[in-house]
Scaffold this active site. Structure first.
Site, PDB file in Angstrom:
ATOM      1  NE  ARG A   1      33.576 152.918  45.749  1.00  0.00           N
ATOM      2  CZ  ARG A   1      34.330 153.917  46.215  1.00  0.00           C
ATOM      3  NH1 ARG A   1      35.450 153.649  46.869  1.00  0.00           N
ATOM      4  NH2 ARG A   1      33.968 155.167  46.053  1.00  0.00           N
TER       5      ARG A   1
ATOM      6  CD  GLN B   1      49.357 160.847  53.567  1.00  0.00           C
ATOM      7  OE1 GLN B   1      49.785 159.697  53.541  1.00  0.00           O
ATOM      8  NE2 GLN B   1      49.690 161.715  54.501  1.00  0.00           N
ATOM      9  CB  SER B   2      46.803 162.898  47.270  1.00  0.00           C
ATOM     10  OG  SER B   2      47.347 162.965  45.969  1.00  0.00           O
TER      11      SER B   2
ATOM     12  NE  ARG C   1      48.097 165.491  40.170  1.00  0.00           N
ATOM     13  CZ  ARG C   1      47.108 165.987  39.419  1.00  0.00           C
ATOM     14  NH1 ARG C   1      45.844 165.665  39.684  1.00  0.00           N
ATOM     15  NH2 ARG C   1      47.373 166.795  38.415  1.00  0.00           N
TER      16      ARG C   1
ATOM     17  NE  ARG D   1      21.738 146.673  53.643  1.00  0.00           N
ATOM     18  CZ  ARG D   1      20.790 146.740  52.722  1.00  0.00           C
ATOM     19  NH1 ARG D   1      20.132 147.881  52.525  1.00  0.00           N
ATOM     20  NH2 ARG D   1      20.490 145.679  51.992  1.00  0.00           N
TER      21      ARG D   1
ATOM     22  NE  ARG E   1      37.517 142.742  52.385  1.00  0.00           N
ATOM     23  CZ  ARG E   1      38.323 142.569  51.338  1.00  0.00           C
ATOM     24  NH1 ARG E   1      39.363 141.752  51.438  1.00  0.00           N
ATOM     25  NH2 ARG E   1      38.090 143.181  50.193  1.00  0.00           N
TER      26      ARG E   1
END
Length: 255
Positions: free
Chosen positions: A113, A121-122, A124, A213, A222
């Site tokens: 975050r 992409q939604s 919904r 950063r 990762r």
């Protein structure tokens, strides 16, 4: 998976012209100029707009005094990274198009975050029925799903009984999910609710912006060989490679 850099931090035209009027030697080092300006502002009596013009010769024109590769600017940034004064690298940002990744990867990615912004992409608003413009949902099959046999399960073919493989199970699950979604939509269920039957393997696309950063931290967590799932480790490498293309001096900090 496809990762394309859309934009990255560069000098404004007005500041580039300002520098050109005073000094022209260092204009190919824009990312480092920004980093140097932020770093030296913390420690210099000069104003931020004066850092490159008054201190640029020392940092960009002299070899590193720590015995490592590059210039004194490279040496200074190495020192800053080593001392964890990493807020000075937050002024460099990069925006990526990340395409054809799974919703499972998106869930992992958005755990990062601080220093990241996402526009995904939604499910919904984007209709994923077989008869919709999308033609149905695509999927990302994990590399570990292959032709290994599923014990005690077979199905009939024209040539007799055949063993189910992991691939068969996955492909059938995708077909069943699409069929369930289509049936719900045909029953009048809105897309925002019908999407409940779509799998983690369903693909999505997103635009992601992160500062340097944050990207260095993401890569350290990762990168391949560090316990990350295969696809997000692949993404970490792709992001690193895109950054290095436009700011080659960052490579040593990823490695």
């Amino acid at each position: 998976m496809q990762v394309i850099m859309i934009a990255h931090t560069q000098l404004s035209k007005s500041f580039r012209d300002y520098l050109f009027d005073r000094i022209s030697l260092y204009l190919g080092q824009e990312g480092q100029q920004i980093a140097l300006t932020a770093i030296r502002t913390c420690y210099s009596a000069n104003k931020p707009s004066e850092i490159v013009t008054k201190e640029g010769h020392k940092y960009f024109g002299e070899k590193a005094t720590d015995g490592e590769k590059g210039t004194e600017a490279d040496r200074l940034i190495r020192q800053i990274v080593h001392s964890k004064h990493l807020s000075t690298l937050e002024h460099l940002t990069f925006t990526f198009a990340v395409e054809d990744v799974s919703r499972a990867l998106l869930a992992q990615l958005t755990r990062h975050r601080v220093g990241f912004s996402y526009s995904a992409q939604s499910q919904r608003y984007v209709k994923l029925g077989s008869g919709d413009r999308s033609g149905g949902f695509d999927n990302v099959k994990p590399a570990t799903i292959g032709e290994s046999i599923v014990p005690k399960y077979q199905y009939m073919t024209d040539n007799g009984w055949k063993d189910y493989t992991a691939n068969d199970v996955f492909d059938q699950a995708m077909r069943d999910a699409q069929n369930a979604y289509d049936k719900l939509r045909s029953a009048g269920v809105p897309a925002e609710d019908a999407r409940a039957v779509l799998p983690n393997a369903a693909t999505t696309n997103l635009v992601m912006t992160a500062n340097l950063r944050a990207l260095l931290d993401f890569y350290s967590k990762r990168k391949p060989g560090n316990g990350a799932q295969g696809k997000i480790a692949q993404l970490a490498v792709a992001l690193k490679d895109e950054v290095i293309k436009v700011e080659p001096w960052t490579e040593s900090f990823f490695n």
